[in-house]
Design a protein around this motif. Structure first.
Motif, short mmCIF file in Angstrom:
data_model
loop_
_atom_site.label_atom_id
_atom_site.label_comp_id
_atom_site.label_asym_id
_atom_site.label_seq_id
_atom_site.Cartn_x
_atom_site.Cartn_y
_atom_site.Cartn_z
N ALA A 22 -61.19 -1.46 61.35
CA ALA A 22 -61.18 -0.42 62.38
C ALA A 22 -61.12 0.97 61.76
CB ALA A 22 -59.98 -0.61 63.30
N THR A 23 -61.40 1.96 62.59
CA THR A 23 -61.14 3.34 62.24
C THR A 23 -59.87 3.74 62.95
OG1 THR A 23 -63.48 3.87 61.99
CG2 THR A 23 -61.99 5.72 62.35
N ILE A 24 -58.89 4.21 62.18
CA ILE A 24 -57.63 4.66 62.75
C ILE A 24 -57.73 6.17 62.91
CG2 ILE A 24 -55.14 4.85 62.43
CD1 ILE A 24 -55.48 2.35 60.52
N ILE A 40 -62.34 14.59 70.49
CA ILE A 40 -63.68 14.24 70.98
C ILE A 40 -64.59 13.94 69.80
CG2 ILE A 40 -65.74 15.15 72.14
CD1 ILE A 40 -63.78 16.78 73.94
N GLN A 41 -64.55 14.80 68.80
CA GLN A 41 -65.39 14.60 67.60
C GLN A 41 -65.04 13.31 66.87
OE1 GLN A 41 -64.78 18.50 65.65
NE2 GLN A 41 -67.01 18.48 65.44
N ALA A 42 -63.75 13.06 66.69
CA ALA A 42 -63.31 11.89 65.93
C ALA A 42 -63.69 10.59 66.62
CB ALA A 42 -61.80 11.94 65.71
N LEU A 43 -63.77 10.60 67.96
CA LEU A 43 -64.07 9.38 68.70
C LEU A 43 -65.55 9.24 69.08
CD1 LEU A 43 -60.95 9.19 71.03
CD2 LEU A 43 -61.44 7.81 69.00
N ALA A 44 -66.38 10.14 68.61
CA ALA A 44 -67.82 10.05 68.88
C ALA A 44 -68.37 8.81 68.21
CB ALA A 44 -68.52 11.30 68.38
N PRO A 45 -69.17 8.02 68.93
CA PRO A 45 -69.71 6.78 68.35
C PRO A 45 -70.40 6.97 67.00
CG PRO A 45 -70.17 6.86 70.69
CD PRO A 45 -69.60 8.21 70.31
N GLU A 50 -71.69 1.53 63.19
CA GLU A 50 -72.55 0.67 64.00
C GLU A 50 -71.80 -0.22 64.98
OE1 GLU A 50 -75.52 -2.89 62.90
OE2 GLU A 50 -75.89 -1.00 61.84
N ARG A 51 -70.71 -0.82 64.56
CA ARG A 51 -69.89 -1.67 65.44
C ARG A 51 -68.48 -1.07 65.49
NH1 ARG A 51 -71.85 -5.79 67.48
NH2 ARG A 51 -69.96 -7.00 67.72
N PRO A 52 -68.36 0.01 66.27
CA PRO A 52 -67.12 0.78 66.21
C PRO A 52 -65.92 0.09 66.85
CG PRO A 52 -68.54 1.62 67.92
CD PRO A 52 -69.31 0.56 67.21
N ARG A 53 -64.86 0.05 66.11
CA ARG A 53 -63.56 -0.37 66.61
C ARG A 53 -62.59 0.74 66.24
NH1 ARG A 53 -59.34 -4.69 64.53
NH2 ARG A 53 -57.99 -4.71 66.35
N ALA A 54 -62.09 1.44 67.24
CA ALA A 54 -61.21 2.58 66.98
C ALA A 54 -59.82 2.30 67.56
CB ALA A 54 -61.78 3.85 67.60
N VAL A 55 -58.82 2.67 66.78
CA VAL A 55 -57.43 2.62 67.23
C VAL A 55 -56.90 4.04 67.14
CG1 VAL A 55 -55.13 1.71 66.80
CG2 VAL A 55 -57.13 0.25 66.42
N ASP A 78 -68.09 4.93 75.96
CA ASP A 78 -69.12 5.02 74.92
C ASP A 78 -69.01 3.91 73.88
OD1 ASP A 78 -70.00 7.29 76.21
OD2 ASP A 78 -69.09 8.67 74.77
N LEU A 79 -67.80 3.43 73.61
CA LEU A 79 -67.60 2.43 72.56
C LEU A 79 -67.69 1.00 73.06
CD1 LEU A 79 -64.62 4.07 70.65
CD2 LEU A 79 -67.05 4.12 70.05
N THR A 80 -67.46 0.77 74.33
CA THR A 80 -67.38 -0.59 74.87
C THR A 80 -68.63 -1.45 74.66
OG1 THR A 80 -65.68 0.05 76.43
CG2 THR A 80 -66.89 -1.94 76.94
N PRO A 81 -69.82 -0.92 74.78
CA PRO A 81 -70.97 -1.82 74.61
C PRO A 81 -71.01 -2.56 73.27
CG PRO A 81 -71.70 0.27 75.51
CD PRO A 81 -70.25 0.43 75.14
N THR A 82 -70.57 -1.90 72.20
CA THR A 82 -70.67 -2.53 70.88
C THR A 82 -69.34 -2.60 70.14
OG1 THR A 82 -71.20 -0.41 69.86
CG2 THR A 82 -73.06 -1.79 70.57
N GLY A 83 -68.33 -1.94 70.64
CA GLY A 83 -67.05 -1.87 69.93
C GLY A 83 -65.88 -1.88 70.88
N SER A 84 -64.79 -1.21 70.46
CA SER A 84 -63.60 -1.18 71.30
C SER A 84 -62.75 0.03 70.97
CB SER A 84 -62.77 -2.45 71.10
OG SER A 84 -62.26 -2.50 69.78
#
Length: 119
Positions: A22-24, A40-45, A50-55, A78-84
């Motif tokens: 993940a990206t923390i 906003i910038q840090a959480l931009a897809p 490619e398969r973003p998982r952010a915490v 924005d992240l749900t289709p491919t990540g979380s």
């Protein structure tokens, strides 16, 4: 008349660390209309791969208004289709806000960063 003790929020500090899973995104300060841009910038897809998982590590977030809620909901969308997106270590005062508007039922919230990364 000038106000000598005008309130000015501290700038929001946001740092990102990428692990194997993940990206923390560690956030410190107050999230409001005037400070939300770095989050906003840090959480931009495109920042998360490619398969973003952010915490989002929110242990040091002392206040969040509707602008912060909107940032988190937009990132989740924005992240749900491919990540979380997950939230970790949310302080009680901020968690009450998330619960009042139902964000905690949309975005998983964990008591600690370790829980968010391993669950």
């Amino acid at each position: 008349m000038e106000t000598q003790n005008a309130y000015r929020p501290e700038p929001l500090r946001v740092t990102s660390t990428t692990t194997d899973t993940a990206t923390i995104v560690a956030v410190s300060g107050e999230i409001d209309h005037n400070t939300a841009a770095p989050l906003i910038q840090a959480l931009a897809p495109e920042q998360l791969g490619e398969r973003p998982r952010a915490v989002v590590d929110m242990r040091e977030v002392s206040f969040m208004d509707s602008s912060g809620i909107n940032v988190l909901l937009a990132a989740h969308r924005d992240l749900t289709p491919t990540g979380s997106l997950r939230l970790a270590g949310v302080q009680n005062s901020v968690m009450r806000t998330l619960q009042l508007v139902g964000v905690d039922s949309i975005i998983p919230c964990y008591p600690s960063l370790t829980d968010a990364l391993t669950t």
